[in-house]
Every structure is written in C-alpha cells, then in structure tokens.
Design a protein around this motif. Structure first.
Motif, mmCIF file in Angstrom:
data_model
loop_
_atom_site.group_PDB
_atom_site.id
_atom_site.type_symbol
_atom_site.label_atom_id
_atom_site.label_comp_id
_atom_site.label_asym_id
_atom_site.label_seq_id
_atom_site.Cartn_x
_atom_site.Cartn_y
_atom_site.Cartn_z
ATOM 1 N N ARG A 192 0.718 -1.049 0.728
ATOM 2 C CA ARG A 192 -0.059 -0.520 0.081
ATOM 3 C C ARG A 192 1.040 1.076 -0.055
ATOM 4 N N ALA A 193 1.862 1.287 1.298
ATOM 5 C CA ALA A 193 2.825 2.691 0.959
ATOM 6 C C ALA A 193 3.291 2.254 -0.376
ATOM 7 N N ALA A 194 3.912 1.466 -0.991
ATOM 8 C CA ALA A 194 4.258 1.749 -2.855
ATOM 9 C C ALA A 194 3.829 1.874 -2.991
ATOM 10 N N LEU A 195 2.446 1.852 -3.365
ATOM 11 C CA LEU A 195 1.366 1.825 -4.065
ATOM 12 C C LEU A 195 0.901 3.593 -4.340
ATOM 13 N N ASP A 196 1.355 3.942 -3.098
ATOM 14 C CA ASP A 196 1.161 5.462 -2.573
ATOM 15 C C ASP A 196 1.974 6.430 -3.853
ATOM 16 N N ARG A 197 2.774 5.855 -4.015
ATOM 17 C CA ARG A 197 3.750 6.484 -4.827
ATOM 18 C C ARG A 197 4.255 6.278 -6.302
ATOM 19 N N ARG A 198 5.067 7.370 -6.868
ATOM 20 C CA ARG A 198 5.182 6.356 -7.753
ATOM 21 C C ARG A 198 6.682 5.485 -8.311
ATOM 22 N N PRO A 199 6.375 4.861 -9.350
ATOM 23 C CA PRO A 199 7.383 3.428 -9.190
ATOM 24 C C PRO A 199 8.874 4.155 -8.874
ATOM 25 N N ASP A 200 9.363 4.883 -9.600
ATOM 26 C CA ASP A 200 10.697 5.738 -10.182
ATOM 27 C C ASP A 200 11.329 6.214 -8.149
ATOM 28 N N GLU A 201 10.466 6.531 -7.445
ATOM 29 C CA GLU A 201 10.392 6.435 -5.717
ATOM 30 C C GLU A 201 11.127 5.672 -5.308
ATOM 31 N N VAL A 202 10.040 4.415 -5.819
ATOM 32 C CA VAL A 202 10.052 3.224 -4.854
ATOM 33 C C VAL A 202 11.842 2.611 -5.332
ATOM 34 N N VAL A 203 11.893 3.139 -6.438
ATOM 35 C CA VAL A 203 12.859 2.539 -7.306
ATOM 36 C C VAL A 203 14.309 2.993 -5.742
ATOM 37 N N GLN A 204 13.814 4.451 -5.906
ATOM 38 C CA GLN A 204 14.568 5.548 -5.532
ATOM 39 C C GLN A 204 15.407 4.892 -3.999
ATOM 40 N N GLU A 205 14.125 4.400 -2.849
ATOM 41 C CA GLU A 205 13.753 3.996 -1.703
ATOM 42 C C GLU A 205 14.908 3.049 -1.514
ATOM 43 N N VAL A 206 14.822 1.112 -2.805
ATOM 44 C CA VAL A 206 15.731 0.655 -2.508
ATOM 45 C C VAL A 206 17.356 0.700 -1.960
ATOM 46 N N LYS A 207 17.095 1.654 -3.183
ATOM 47 C CA LYS A 207 18.441 1.797 -3.698
ATOM 48 C C LYS A 207 19.237 2.757 -2.302
ATOM 49 N N THR A 208 18.412 4.187 -2.066
ATOM 50 C CA THR A 208 18.759 4.213 -0.842
ATOM 51 C C THR A 208 19.145 3.670 0.328
ATOM 52 N N ALA A 209 18.196 2.100 0.602
ATOM 53 C CA ALA A 209 18.407 0.516 1.373
ATOM 54 C C ALA A 209 19.972 0.556 0.984
ATOM 55 N N SER A 210 20.407 0.490 -0.724
ATOM 56 C CA SER A 210 21.807 -0.218 -0.526
ATOM 57 C C SER A 210 21.257 -1.730 -0.399
ATOM 58 N N LEU A 211 20.269 -2.315 -0.790
ATOM 59 C CA LEU A 211 19.912 -3.800 -0.274
ATOM 60 C C LEU A 211 21.098 -4.337 -1.270
ATOM 61 N N LEU A 212 21.525 -5.492 -0.629
ATOM 62 C CA LEU A 212 22.659 -6.294 -1.867
ATOM 63 C C LEU A 212 21.854 -7.247 -2.055
ATOM 64 N N GLY A 213 21.464 -8.529 -3.470
ATOM 65 C CA GLY A 213 20.743 -9.387 -3.317
ATOM 66 C C GLY A 213 21.705 -10.149 -2.354
ATOM 67 N N ARG A 214 20.489 -11.456 -2.362
ATOM 68 C CA ARG A 214 21.265 -12.230 -1.475
ATOM 69 C C ARG A 214 21.534 -13.614 -1.879
ATOM 70 N N GLY A 215 21.143 -14.133 -2.722
ATOM 71 C CA GLY A 215 21.739 -15.737 -4.028
ATOM 72 C C GLY A 215 22.961 -15.804 -2.902
ATOM 73 N N GLY A 216 23.951 -14.928 -3.331
ATOM 74 C CA GLY A 216 25.307 -15.207 -3.442
ATOM 75 C C GLY A 216 26.369 -14.241 -3.667
ATOM 76 N N ALA A 217 26.168 -13.371 -5.301
ATOM 77 C CA ALA A 217 26.797 -12.679 -5.492
ATOM 78 C C ALA A 217 27.036 -11.358 -5.374
ATOM 79 N N GLY A 218 25.507 -10.582 -4.559
ATOM 80 C CA GLY A 218 25.777 -10.006 -3.537
ATOM 81 C C GLY A 218 25.955 -8.417 -4.297
ATOM 82 N N PHE A 219 25.158 -8.578 -5.090
ATOM 83 C CA PHE A 219 24.678 -7.225 -6.110
ATOM 84 C C PHE A 219 23.933 -6.264 -5.664
ATOM 85 N N PRO A 220 23.817 -5.391 -5.573
ATOM 86 C CA PRO A 220 22.919 -3.950 -5.093
ATOM 87 C C PRO A 220 21.369 -4.482 -5.760
#
Lengths: 209, 459
Positions: B35-63
C-alpha cells in the motif's frame, strides 16, 4: 503406457495458458505426467510434445537434464539421503549405509516389492538439521537409525499416507487463478509501457543551469 | 560477543505457526508495504531501494536497486524471475522464507514489479521443496481472491500475474541465465554474458530482473519503514540484516537473522544465542563462510565482521549465507572430495574445462582418499584447477561461461594450501607442488607440517 488423462489434459491447457510461450510449460507438464504415473513414460512425453507444440526429441532433451524426472518406474517411496558437506560432517554417509542395509538395496536401487527406491543426493537445504533425508520430497530432520526404521515401519503400515503421497505428487495444492482476476500473460512481442508507469510518469530531471 | 537488538526484518513472523496464512499476515502488518509503495510513483520506490543499499542475497551480492536500473529504457515488456532454486551446499534460508512467510515474498514481488514495471512474474521454486510449493500455491490463491495479485491490484491500475513454477533437480539452474533457459522449457545451461545479461536480454530475450527470494522478502519492510531506516543497520558495504545458516560441528546449528557488519564470525559460531560454540569443546579446524563455492576460513578469521567488502578482501565471500563449521576431527581430504564431487555431478556439461575438469578432480581426490594417491597428484589437481580458474586466485577468473567450474577449485585450493600434510599423509609420500596458488609457488614439501598456528587477522 500413459498419455495424459482427459482431466490432466484440461489442467495442462490451463497451465500452458499462463505462460507467454507454451514451451515454458514443459517442466510443469512433465511433473504432471510423473504425478499421474509415478514416472515419465515415453507416450506421456510424446503427448506433451503435441500439447506444447515442440518435437518429442525436445521434450526428452529437457526431461533427461533434470534428476527428478524418472524415465523408468521407481518405488512408491523415493528415499533421498543427503551426503553433502553439512550432513557428511554429522553422519550422512553412515545414515545412507543404514538405509541401504535396512532396505537391502544400494543407492540407485529399488526394493523387489517396488516400495522403496534409495538415492544418495546432493544438499537438500536442511543443513542445520543434519543428517536429513526426504521421502517423496517430504523432509525428515536429524534422522537417527532408529528413527529411520520407525519411518519405514510407518510407511509400510500406511500410517503416513496422508502426509506422504506416492512418488510423483509434489504440491497437493495447485495454483488457481479466478477468471475475473487474471491479468494475463505478457507477450514478449508488441508490449507497451505498463499502465501504472504511464499514468505516474517520473518528473523530468532538473535542468542544470 | 555482539548480539545486536536489530529488528527481525524478514524472520519477524517465524514465531507464529500460522504465519503462512493471509489472516496472520494481515494481522501483523502484511501488505502495508505494498500500500505504501502504491501511494508513491514507481521511480520513488526504486529510489527507496537504492537508498537502502539492499544487496542481492543469492550469492553474488549485487545491489538490487542498481540491478533494476540496468533495464534498457523503452523496451517492453519486462519480466521478473524469482530465484527460489536454493541448492548451494550449506544454504538453508530461502526454503524457510517460502514455507514460513510466503505472503512476505509475494508482497516483495509485487513491490519490485510495480517499481520496475514488470508485466509478469515467475516464481521459480526448487523442485525438491514440496512444502514450499504448497504454501506458496495456497498463499497465491488467497492473495488473488483478496485482490492483492492479478488484475487491478487494490483497485489501482497496477496488474500482475505471478506464475508459480518449479524445477526438477539441477543446481546449475540457480545461475540466473540457466534459470531463464529452464523457465523457457530447455535444459538448464547458462548463457554467455555478454550479450545475454538478463536485464538486457533475459526471458524470451526481453529485459528481465532475476532476484533471490531473501532479497525480495526485504522489500515490504523497506517500503513500510523507508530505505534510510534499513541503511542505518549494518555497515559500509553491507546494510540491513541477513539470514545465516550455521551448520556442521556447532552445539546449536540454526538459521539466524543477524545484523550485517556489526556481528562477527566469532559471534555467529560461539554466541549462545547463535552457534553456541564447537560441539564437545573441540578446536575449530576450518569453516566455510558462504557456501560450498567459497574459499575456507580459519581461526584467524573469526573476528572479521559479516560484511561483504571485508570478507572479500580477506579472500572469500559471504555468498549464500551458508556457514559450515568443521572441527579438528574433520577429515579434510574427504570433505574436499565431497564438495568437489558435488560440482562434478552438477556440471551441466556445456564448457569443456568444467565438464572434464571437475570429474577428473573428483577421480584424483577419490584415489587419494582411498590411499591410492600418487606423489604427483597434488600438482595434477592444481594444474587442472588452473585450467578451470587461471591463477587460482580470489575473486576467481574463469575459462567457463558460469562460475560453477571455478567453484570446485575453492575447496581444493583451500585444503591444499592449509592442510597439505594431510594429503601427503594419505598419499604416503611428500607431494611437491609447483603450480602456484594465487602467485604462491612451492617446489617441494615443507620440512615441517603446514602452519597450524593461527595468524593475527590482517584486516
């Protein structure tokens, strides 16, 4: 043996319709055939080839790559004992020996009554619960020799019939999408920008003065 | 010992037996992130995830946010493929997330597709995980009925089908391009990159995001609490928390969600709430810090923090969050053989150095293990390794399309470097080594057994 039954053909068409390209349904349909017969028969592969619109050679090409597809009959219960690193450290090989001894067959073999097939398998993602095994892909954690003997007794007596279906059946709950809720597969050709992106455009980047 | 009070971002609901049901999920904040994501524009959600610096958890660890940005603009449709093919030896986390909290993963998929503009999602679950498949099917059926998935999600113009799909037993399918091949109905053989980077030419040669189950499971929390709150946890090169499976010779094997960077390997292995120390009070011999493909660590690495950059500089990786502990009783030759046999069995056969090399490595280790080894065998093992992964260095170089072949080299290089005397004892003679490991060459066996004294951690 064993083209898909009329009910399974209906189900197969439903599964195929979810994908942008029919061949993507190949592995799910091979699972369906294995669920029907307990293994994947040549006739079933030819039938699947027709349903998906590829040659039988392409079906066997895919089928033969994946270890779970059995192109010969196996036991009602497939016992997969993990001997990879975490289990090896905590007695996985000894457990496999015990399993082989108890059932009287080596890994790869099937008991004469067709009840059990034993396999020596790679890591099954229960590493903190070593040594572990699966029966028809249902987990048993921290298995002792006594625990395994009890498991065999329970299986033979039919006491686990509800929890462990015969070989071939994986998930007993199928994905069902109500007709009015289907968004539809996204064809790889001719697609445009999704509606929700087009209706919420990102603001233009600020101009540098 | 450091045990931080960081929030349980992805395992918070594991205490509830019914966490897999929609009812419990909604009662514990479920779908609030969507719900929080749908209240924002898609590009804002992408920016939020970039801000989090979430690394991939599969093995390679790419943001993850950066990976999303690689899709070429204006090329439609885009797809999301969820990698739930967890098979790296020692790894046990994605199965738990799928079995115990399937709606969290579904919500993560929805947020990712909304943000990136993916028109369809495919949830590829490992074939051997029957319960995970059942739980996800049930959860998807509930979510479709309740309007969270499908056409017009929560009354908006966001529509998405999530197709539940499962594999049939092949480790290599965890490699993203092989996963795509498998999803197209083919043998699971990796594609050459370039040109087949999934973000550019993925599923059906369209732009495709391939994300791991644990990666996506973080998104509901990030969407609800913000990328900044996520980035406040952890350290410089690894933000947030991470699930680690601690297995092998510890008192208390288990899967733990811990804060990145602040927590160390020593905490993970010895803290009473985590591994609880080595079983029976024995000494630590070695541990694998990130799955079968990772070079081994030892006593002197215990105080390294769980942080991607630091572990990488020290010569290994956090990989898939699989920590396998070996105590002093461990037969190193056998452990090495078992790991190499895994890669030999799972090689898809596409590239010659891997197909031929891994099986020869297995055969040679097998004969050493059986007491039939030759004095020339260690050099032979390293020569073959060097042909698969030139210079036998870290990070590995490769003569193959994907990293499976070089992964078989990691346990060999580790075991021979550190425990060469154990191989020689099994062979019954000194075994000269002339092939250099990461630039370090020996010409003869050392006069004394290989160093057993731990050195001080160099980081």
């Amino acid at each position: 043996m064993a083209r898909l039954s009329p009910d399974n053909v209906t189900l197969a068409r439903e599964i195929i319709a979810r994908y942008p390209r029919p061949k993507s349904a190949l592995i799910p349909l091979l699972h369906l055939a294995q669920e029907q017969d307990g293994w994947v028969a040549t006739d079933a592969m030819e039938h699947i080839a027709q349903l998906v619109g590829v040659s039988p050679a392409e079906v066997i090409g895919t089928c033969s790559f994946y270890e779970m597809f059995k192109r010969e009959p196996v036991g009602t219960y497939l016992v997969n004992v993990c001997t990879n690193i975490s289990c090896l450290l905590l007695g996985g090989e000894e457990l496999l020996e015990h399993v082989e001894h108890t059932l009287g067959v080596r890994a790869g073999g099937t008991t004469p009554d067709g009840s059990f097939t034993v396999e020596d398998v790679e890591c099954i993602a229960a590493c903190t619960e070593a040594p572990c095994l699966q029966v028809n892909y249902r987990y048993r954690h921290r298995v002792t020799p006594e625990g395994f003997d009890q498991l065999v007794e329970d299986l033979r007596a039919g006491r686990l019939a509800e929890e462990i279906p015969p070989h071939g059946t994986l998930a007993r709950i199928r994905q069902r999408v109500p007709a009015e809720r289907v968004a539809g597969p996204a064809s790889p050709v001719g697609g445009g920008e999704p509606a929700w992106l087009a209706s919420r455009p990102a603001p233009p980047p600020e101009k540098v003065k | 010992m450091t045990v931080t009070d960081a929030p349980k971002i992805i395992t918070g609901r594991f205490g509830h037996d019914d966490a897999h049901t929609l009812e419990r999920y909604l009662a514990t904040g479920g779908y609030d992130g969507l719900r929080a994501a749908l209240d924002r524009r898609p590009d804002e959600v992408v920016q939020e995830v970039k801000t989090a610096s979430l690394l991939g958890r599969g093995g390679a660890g790419f943001p993850a946010g950066v990976k999303w940005g690689f899709c070429p603009p204006g090329v439609w449709p885009r797809y999301l493929v969820v990698n739930g093919d967890e098979s790296e030896p020692g790894t046990y986390k994605d199965r738990l997330l799928m079995e115990r909290d399937p709606h969290q993963l579904i919500e993560g998929i929805l947020i990712a597709c909304y943000a990136v503009g993916c028109a369809q999602a495919f949830l590829y679950v490992r074939g051997e995980m029957a319960l995970a498949q059942e739980r996800l099917a049930a959860a998807l059926n509930e979510a479709y009925e309740a309007g969270y998935v499908g056409r017009g999600i929560l009354g908006t113009d966001f529509s998405l089908d999530i197709v539940l799909h499962w594999g049939a037993g092949a480790y290599i399918v965890g490699e993203e391009t092989a996963l795509i091949e498998s999803l197209e109905g083919n043998r699971g053989m990796p594609r050459l990159k370039p040109p087949f980077f999934p973000a550019a030419k993925g599923l059906y040669l369209q732009p495709t995001i391939v994300n791991n189950v644990e990666t996506l499971s973080n998104l509901p929390w990030i969407a609800s609490n913000g990328g900044t709150a996520f980035a406040e946890l952890g350290a410089e090169t690894s933000r947030g928390t991470r699930m680690f499976a601690v297995s092998g010779h510890v008192r208390n094997p288990g899967v733990f969600e811990v804060e990145f960077g602040v927590t160390t390997f020593r905490d993970l292995l010895y803290a009473p709430v985590y591994g609880g120390g080595i079983r029976g009070g024995a000494a630590l011999k070695a541990f694998i810090p990130g799955g079968a493909s990772a070079p081994w660590f030892y006593e002197e690495h215990l105080d390294l923090p769980l942080e991607a950059g630091v572990v990488g500089k020290a010569g290994s990786m956090l990989g898939s969050g699989a920590v396998v502990v070996m105590d002093e009783t461990t037969d190193v030759v056998k452990a090495c053989l078992r790991l190499v046999r895994f890669f030999a069995r799972e090689s898809c056969g596409k590239c010659t150095p891997c197909r031929e090399g891994t099986s020869w490595l297995e055969k040679i280790l097998q004969r050493i293990h059986e007491g039939q080894g030759r004095a020339s065998d260690l050099d032979l093992l390293l020569d073959i390794s060097d042909n698969i992964s030139p210079t036998i260095d870290w990070p590995p170089k490769q003569t193959t399309i994907c990293p499976l072949g070089p992964s078989a080299v990691s346990p060999i290089a580790s075991a021979i470097t550190r425990f060469r005397h154990e191989f020689e004892a099994r062979i019954g003679a000194p075994a000269p080594v002339t092939v250099a490991i990461a630039g370090n060459a020996y010409t003869a066996a050392p006069a004394t057994p290989a160093p057993a004294e731990p050195e001080v951690a160099g980081v």
